[in-house]
Design a protein around this motif. Structure first.
Motif, PDB file in Angstrom:
ATOM      1  N   ILE A   6       0.871  -1.185   0.000  1.00 45.48           N
ATOM      2  CA  ILE A   6       0.000   0.000   0.000  1.00 45.48           C
ATOM      3  C   ILE A   6       0.896   1.220   0.000  1.00 45.48           C
ATOM      4  CG2 ILE A   6      -1.708   1.312   1.311  1.00 45.48           C
ATOM      5  CD1 ILE A   6      -2.750  -1.438   2.292  1.00 45.48           C
ATOM      6  N   ARG A   7       0.616   2.134  -0.923  1.00 45.49           N
ATOM      7  CA  ARG A   7       1.410   3.346  -1.020  1.00 45.49           C
ATOM      8  C   ARG A   7       0.549   4.485  -1.536  1.00 45.49           C
ATOM      9  NH1 ARG A   7       1.561   4.129  -6.163  1.00 45.49           N
ATOM     10  NH2 ARG A   7       2.160   2.590  -7.705  1.00 45.49           N
ATOM     11  N   PRO A   8       0.997   5.741  -1.324  1.00 45.44           N
ATOM     12  CA  PRO A   8       0.256   6.877  -1.865  1.00 45.44           C
ATOM     13  C   PRO A   8       0.169   6.793  -3.388  1.00 45.44           C
ATOM     14  CG  PRO A   8       1.876   7.611  -0.259  1.00 45.44           C
ATOM     15  CD  PRO A   8       2.158   6.164  -0.532  1.00 45.44           C
ATOM     16  N   PHE A   9      -0.856   7.420  -3.938  1.00 47.16           N
ATOM     17  CA  PHE A   9      -0.992   7.479  -5.389  1.00 47.16           C
ATOM     18  C   PHE A   9       0.249   8.106  -6.012  1.00 47.16           C
ATOM     19  CE2 PHE A   9      -5.742   7.953  -4.557  1.00 47.16           C
ATOM     20  CZ  PHE A   9      -6.032   6.638  -4.909  1.00 47.16           C
ATOM     21  N   GLN A  10       0.580   7.620  -7.197  1.00 46.61           N
ATOM     22  CA  GLN A  10       1.620   8.213  -8.033  1.00 46.61           C
ATOM     23  C   GLN A  10       0.973   8.566  -9.370  1.00 46.61           C
ATOM     24  OE1 GLN A  10       4.730   5.255  -8.264  1.00 46.61           O
ATOM     25  NE2 GLN A  10       5.196   5.411  -6.078  1.00 46.61           N
ATOM     26  N   GLN A  11       1.559   9.536 -10.066  1.00 44.48           N
ATOM     27  CA  GLN A  11       1.000   9.937 -11.360  1.00 44.48           C
ATOM     28  C   GLN A  11       0.864   8.744 -12.304  1.00 44.48           C
ATOM     29  OE1 GLN A  11      -0.301  12.779 -12.430  1.00 44.48           O
ATOM     30  NE2 GLN A  11       0.207  14.071 -10.697  1.00 44.48           N
ATOM     31  N   SER A  12       1.763   7.795 -12.210  1.00 40.57           N
ATOM     32  CA  SER A  12       1.733   6.622 -13.095  1.00 40.57           C
ATOM     33  C   SER A  12       0.584   5.666 -12.781  1.00 40.57           C
ATOM     34  CB  SER A  12       3.062   5.871 -13.013  1.00 40.57           C
ATOM     35  OG  SER A  12       3.300   5.447 -11.677  1.00 40.57           O
ATOM     36  N   ASP A  13      -0.150   5.912 -11.708  1.00 41.37           N
ATOM     37  CA  ASP A  13      -1.280   5.051 -11.308  1.00 41.37           C
ATOM     38  C   ASP A  13      -2.584   5.424 -11.996  1.00 41.37           C
ATOM     39  OD1 ASP A  13       0.252   3.596  -9.453  1.00 41.37           O
ATOM     40  OD2 ASP A  13      -0.165   5.052  -7.862  1.00 41.37           O
ATOM     41  N   HIS A  14      -2.573   6.442 -12.837  1.00 42.71           N
ATOM     42  CA  HIS A  14      -3.827   6.978 -13.362  1.00 42.71           C
ATOM     43  C   HIS A  14      -4.747   5.903 -13.936  1.00 42.71           C
ATOM     44  CE1 HIS A  14      -6.617   8.781 -16.250  1.00 42.71           C
ATOM     45  NE2 HIS A  14      -6.754   9.685 -15.295  1.00 42.71           N
ATOM     46  N   ASP A  15      -4.247   5.050 -14.821  1.00 39.00           N
ATOM     47  CA  ASP A  15      -5.119   4.059 -15.470  1.00 39.00           C
ATOM     48  C   ASP A  15      -5.700   3.076 -14.459  1.00 39.00           C
ATOM     49  OD1 ASP A  15      -4.619   5.330 -17.862  1.00 39.00           O
ATOM     50  OD2 ASP A  15      -3.223   3.800 -18.596  1.00 39.00           O
ATOM     51  N   ASP A  16      -4.868   2.610 -13.523  1.00 38.73           N
ATOM     52  CA  ASP A  16      -5.376   1.692 -12.495  1.00 38.73           C
ATOM     53  C   ASP A  16      -6.356   2.402 -11.573  1.00 38.73           C
ATOM     54  OD1 ASP A  16      -4.053  -0.685 -13.238  1.00 38.73           O
ATOM     55  OD2 ASP A  16      -2.223  -0.036 -12.200  1.00 38.73           O
ATOM     56  N   TRP A  17      -6.038   3.651 -11.194  1.00 39.03           N
ATOM     57  CA  TRP A  17      -6.942   4.428 -10.346  1.00 39.03           C
ATOM     58  C   TRP A  17      -8.298   4.582 -11.019  1.00 39.03           C
ATOM     59  CZ3 TRP A  17      -9.007   9.191 -11.843  1.00 39.03           C
ATOM     60  CH2 TRP A  17      -9.784   9.841 -10.871  1.00 39.03           C
ATOM     61  N   ARG A  18      -8.285   4.944 -12.284  1.00 39.03           N
ATOM     62  CA  ARG A  18      -9.542   5.150 -12.999  1.00 39.03           C
ATOM     63  C   ARG A  18     -10.339   3.851 -13.093  1.00 39.03           C
ATOM     64  NH1 ARG A  18     -11.630   9.108 -16.988  1.00 39.03           N
ATOM     65  NH2 ARG A  18     -13.434   8.051 -17.858  1.00 39.03           N
ATOM     66  N   ARG A  19      -9.663   2.745 -13.377  1.00 40.03           N
ATOM     67  CA  ARG A  19     -10.334   1.442 -13.463  1.00 40.03           C
ATOM     68  C   ARG A  19     -10.975   1.078 -12.117  1.00 40.03           C
ATOM     69  NH1 ARG A  19      -8.296  -3.264 -11.705  1.00 40.03           N
ATOM     70  NH2 ARG A  19      -6.158  -2.457 -11.692  1.00 40.03           N
ATOM     71  N   LEU A  20     -10.233   1.265 -11.033  1.00 40.06           N
ATOM     72  CA  LEU A  20     -10.740   0.896  -9.706  1.00 40.06           C
ATOM     73  C   LEU A  20     -11.841   1.846  -9.241  1.00 40.06           C
ATOM     74  CD1 LEU A  20      -7.312  -0.011  -8.111  1.00 40.06           C
ATOM     75  CD2 LEU A  20      -9.181  -1.610  -8.598  1.00 40.06           C
ATOM     76  N   TRP A  21     -11.667   3.140  -9.459  1.00 42.05           N
ATOM     77  CA  TRP A  21     -12.696   4.079  -9.019  1.00 42.05           C
ATOM     78  C   TRP A  21     -13.974   3.899  -9.835  1.00 42.05           C
ATOM     79  CZ3 TRP A  21     -13.509   9.952  -9.659  1.00 42.05           C
ATOM     80  CH2 TRP A  21     -14.334  10.427  -8.632  1.00 42.05           C
ATOM     81  N   THR A  22     -13.819   3.589 -11.117  1.00 43.34           N
ATOM     82  CA  THR A  22     -14.999   3.304 -11.949  1.00 43.34           C
ATOM     83  C   THR A  22     -15.729   2.084 -11.414  1.00 43.34           C
ATOM     84  OG1 THR A  22     -14.010   4.306 -13.906  1.00 43.34           O
ATOM     85  CG2 THR A  22     -15.783   2.725 -14.278  1.00 43.34           C
ATOM     86  N   ALA A  23     -14.996   1.050 -11.036  1.00 40.72           N
ATOM     87  CA  ALA A  23     -15.625  -0.155 -10.472  1.00 40.72           C
ATOM     88  C   ALA A  23     -16.343   0.175  -9.168  1.00 40.72           C
ATOM     89  CB  ALA A  23     -14.582  -1.249 -10.268  1.00 40.72           C
ATOM     90  N   TYR A  24     -15.749   1.037  -8.362  1.00 39.20           N
ATOM     91  CA  TYR A  24     -16.384   1.476  -7.117  1.00 39.20           C
ATOM     92  C   TYR A  24     -17.701   2.192  -7.418  1.00 39.20           C
ATOM     93  CZ  TYR A  24     -17.139   4.295  -2.897  1.00 39.20           C
ATOM     94  OH  TYR A  24     -17.690   4.893  -1.803  1.00 39.20           O
ATOM     95  N   LEU A  25     -17.659   3.110  -8.348  1.00 40.37           N
ATOM     96  CA  LEU A  25     -18.873   3.847  -8.718  1.00 40.37           C
ATOM     97  C   LEU A  25     -19.934   2.901  -9.274  1.00 40.37           C
ATOM     98  CD1 LEU A  25     -17.146   6.920 -10.385  1.00 40.37           C
ATOM     99  CD2 LEU A  25     -18.314   6.885  -8.164  1.00 40.37           C
ATOM    100  N   GLU A  26     -19.524   1.945 -10.087  1.00 46.45           N
ATOM    101  CA  GLU A  26     -20.466   0.962 -10.639  1.00 46.45           C
ATOM    102  C   GLU A  26     -21.095   0.124  -9.529  1.00 46.45           C
ATOM    103  OE1 GLU A  26     -18.031  -1.076 -13.489  1.00 46.45           O
ATOM    104  OE2 GLU A  26     -18.412   0.434 -15.049  1.00 46.45           O
ATOM    105  N   PHE A  27     -20.312  -0.207  -8.504  1.00 42.51           N
ATOM    106  CA  PHE A  27     -20.833  -0.968  -7.363  1.00 42.51           C
ATOM    107  C   PHE A  27     -22.019  -0.222  -6.743  1.00 42.51           C
ATOM    108  CE2 PHE A  27     -20.990  -1.760  -2.791  1.00 42.51           C
ATOM    109  CZ  PHE A  27     -21.104  -3.149  -2.754  1.00 42.51           C
ATOM    110  N   TYR A  28     -21.891   1.101  -6.665  1.00 40.49           N
ATOM    111  CA  TYR A  28     -22.964   1.912  -6.100  1.00 40.49           C
ATOM    112  C   TYR A  28     -23.939   2.416  -7.160  1.00 40.49           C
ATOM    113  CZ  TYR A  28     -21.160   1.721  -1.390  1.00 40.49           C
ATOM    114  OH  TYR A  28     -20.776   1.281  -0.151  1.00 40.49           O
ATOM    115  N   LYS A  29     -23.848   1.836  -8.358  1.00 41.33           N
ATOM    116  CA  LYS A  29     -24.784   2.133  -9.461  1.00 41.33           C
ATOM    117  C   LYS A  29     -24.851   3.631  -9.750  1.00 41.33           C
ATOM    118  CE  LYS A  29     -27.622  -1.968  -8.621  1.00 41.33           C
ATOM    119  NZ  LYS A  29     -26.718  -2.677  -7.804  1.00 41.33           N
TER     120      LYS A  29
END
Length: 148
Positions: A6-29
């Protein structure tokens, strides 16, 4: 045994961050406009006491979870409170300590600046998350209301 990092976000995490946050949002419809994705990502790296922050979790090198949190003032204390806003772990990684690790990372980071009140909410139907939350935190009994 799988290794969790576990580490703080890095600029290179953008694609993974977007994929995971999108999945989170989808979970909550729900969804957010493209402008919110862009602005949130920028804010996660902006300087400022009240800008959101976050951590990414990796299981054996693969991005499997994230957490967003932010500090805010309170009328009940001199030090800020910390609101853990979004917590998400991919279904395949649940029950492996990723969520608990992300919560602990926020608790430790908040503690570095003297913040002891880290809090969050979840939907009453989110049984999987509530099982974890009941294990790592105390339920306050407060009920949320909003003015939408």
């Amino acid at each position: 045994m799988s290794e969790i990092t576990i580490r703080p976000f890095q600029q290179s995490d953008h694609d993974d961050w977007r994929r995971l946050w999108t999945a989170y949002l989808e979970f909550y419809k729900t969804t957010v406009p493209e402008e919110v994705y862009k602005t949130t990502w920028e804010r996660l790296f902006a300087q400022g006491e009240f800008e959101p922050k976050g951590f990414m979790a990796f299981l054996d090198g693969e991005a499997v979870g994230l957490v967003h949190y932010l500090y805010h003032r309170s009328c009940w204390a001199i030090v800020n409170n910390c609101y853990l806003q979004d917590l998400f772990t991919v279904p395949e990684a649940r029950g492996k300590g990723v969520g608990a690790g992300l919560i602990e990372a926020v608790r430790q980071e908040a503690g570095k600046i003297g913040v002891t009140n880290v809090y969050w909410m979840t939907h009453e139907t989110n049984a999987t998350a509530r099982k974890l939350y009941d294990h790592v935190a105390r339920r306050t009994g407060f009920i949320e209301y909003d003015l939408l």
